[in-house]
Enzyme design. Structure first.
Site, short mmCIF file in Angstrom:
data_model
loop_
_atom_site.label_atom_id
_atom_site.label_comp_id
_atom_site.label_asym_id
_atom_site.label_seq_id
_atom_site.Cartn_x
_atom_site.Cartn_y
_atom_site.Cartn_z
N ASP A 14 39.29 30.83 39.39
CA ASP A 14 38.62 29.39 40.44
C ASP A 14 39.09 28.26 40.07
O ASP A 14 38.40 27.19 40.77
CB ASP A 14 37.11 28.98 40.63
N HIS A 42 40.95 33.50 47.36
CA HIS A 42 42.03 31.48 47.16
C HIS A 42 41.90 31.20 49.20
O HIS A 42 42.04 31.71 49.64
CB HIS A 42 43.53 32.19 47.93
N ARG A 144 46.55 58.47 35.30
CA ARG A 144 47.96 59.39 36.07
C ARG A 144 47.03 60.01 37.03
O ARG A 144 47.48 60.84 37.91
CB ARG A 144 48.52 59.78 35.08
N THR A 301 34.85 34.20 47.17
CA THR A 301 34.64 36.19 47.18
C THR A 301 33.90 36.46 47.16
O THR A 301 32.69 37.25 48.18
CB THR A 301 35.77 36.96 45.89
#
Length: 431
Positions: A14, A42, A144, A301
């Site tokens: 931020d 952003h 994986r 967000t």
């Protein structure tokens, strides 16, 4: 030859990276995201018009720029499509400007379900994640068993891999967390529905960037979150799940680290943190309320209220060290306007009286310290919208000079407002 510049946050996120990236992309040919996911927010303000991006690089609003999502980014197809559609409604030709690595790990609905279930189970020990599946997706990558964007292009093999990984995670959801299972058929259908669309934007990112470098085309690497949230170097375990530091550029994009020319550290004139975790300079008083209100400190967000505090030089020195910061951009200087005095943390005092000028390596260490504060005179004049250093009050200039002395690093850019025009570029990272 074009320069290759990294822009990253040096605090807990931020810091105002989006605006600075947008400003500097005027000089870039490529803008690259190399870590994180749609947990980042952003905010860009251009001529008063606000755009919030979470996944797509901030350069997407410029027609001269190619935006790249590198392999270090965990990609949620639904979030990507939401963002693409929002931009297309504004007339942005996203498909012409966006490229994606096939090696990006996918965030799928069961990752989000796991994220939320874990936070709920932690109770008052919750980390404060965004609940968007970032951590579980990175876990699958490291173990994986994760699925990647490129897996979508073989439907039969994708279905087989998805069934296996969902059996594992649904067992955890139902048996351990006592939550509902995520539907396999629906997850498969939704993922494959956009496979062809994603394929049209996929490319070999490492090769593309290397060719761009050889051609002398300037590249900007856009960091998400901040240094103190780095999985290895942050306030562990109250951190994100990726490497938010400059080292993440190489691993998250396939770009050779020796070819990076300049690292711009974004530093707010005070400090904020969102969510849980230690915060030595936190101000839980009227000054903290003043900074939070004047600085509009709510997460882009999550909308969560950020926790404000004084600027922490001890933490900033660690950020300089880890990232090889070439120069700083100081943001939100105007939020300090009107304070009679401003304080800077120059050391951490432990219970036994010893004072340290380096950070601990985990959250437990941070929780033991109290900040050693240096006090400087504040200023009553406004710095908002200033476009030259000469317009700044002397006390504000003294504050900036003191930060440079303490950090042994120049402040090359000063931001005095949310619009891209409210910025002083003293040293151009691309020059």
């Amino acid at each position: 030859m074009g320069k290759n510049v990294v822009v990253l946050g040096t605090q807990w996120g931020d810091e105002g990276k989006g605006k600075i990236v947008d400003l500097l992309t005027e000089q870039a040919k490529y803008v690259v995201r190399y870590q994180g996911g749609h947990n980042a927010g952003h905010t860009l303000v251009i001529d008063g018009d606000k755009t919030v991006l979470h996944l797509i690089p901030s350069g997407i609003l410029r027609d001269n720029v190619k935006c790249i999502i590198g392999n270090g980014v965990v990609l949620a197809p639904d979030a990507l499509m939401t963002e693409i559609n929002m931009l297309k409604e504004r007339g942005v030709p996203v498909e012409e400007r966006l490229l994606i690595s096939e090696a990006c790990p996918l965030i799928l609905p069961f990752h989000c379900a796991l994220d939320m279930a874990r936070e709920k189970a932690r109770g008052n020990k919750a980390i404060g994640t965004t609940g968007r599946g970032i951590g579980p997706a990175y876990e699958d990558k490291v173990s994986r068993r994760g699925l990647r964007v490129g897996d979508l292009f073989n439907a039969e093999l994708f279905a087989e891999k998805l069934k296996e990984v969902m059996a594992y995670h649904n067992f955890m959801l139902t048996e351990y967390y006592k939550c509902e299972a995520v539907d396999y058929e629906e997850t498969l259908k939704d993922a494959l529905a956009i496979a062809d669309y994603l394929k049209s934007m996929c490319t070999d990112v490492s090769e593309l960037l290397d060719q761009a470098r050889k051609a002398g085309e300037p590249i900007l690497f856009e960091g998400a979150q901040g240094t103190l949230l780095d999985i290895d170097h942050g306030t562990y375990p109250f951190v994100t799940s990726s490497n938010t530091t400059a080292g993440g550029v190489a691993t998250g994009s396939g770009f050779g680290p020796r070819h990076l020319d300049y690292v711009l550290g974004i530093m707010k004139a005070y400090t904020t943190r969102v969510g849980a975790g230690p915060f030595p300079t936190e101000l839980e008083n009227e000054i903290g309320d003043y900074l939070g209100t004047k600085g509009h400190e709510f997460g882009a967000t999550t909308g969560r209220k950020r926790r404000p505090g004084w600027l922490d030089i001890v933490a900033m020195k660690r950020a300089v060290q880890i990232n090889s910061v070439s120069g700083f951009c100081l943001t939100k200087l105007d939020v300090l306007d009107g304070l009679e005095e401003v304080k800077i943390c120059v050391g951490y005092q432990y219970p036994d009286g010893t004072v340290a000028t380096t950070t601990p390596l985990a959250a437990e260490g941070y929780e033991q310290v109290t900040p050693v504060l240096e006090t400087m005179p504040g200023w009553s004049e406004t710095t908002f919208g200033a476009t030259s250093v000469e317009q700044l009050p002397q006390a504000a200039m003294n504050y900036i000079k003191r930060l440079e002395e303490l950090l042994e690093t120049p402040i090359d850019i000063i931001s005095t407002g949310p619009d891209r025009n409210e910025t002083m570029i003293l040293v151009n990272p691309f020059s």
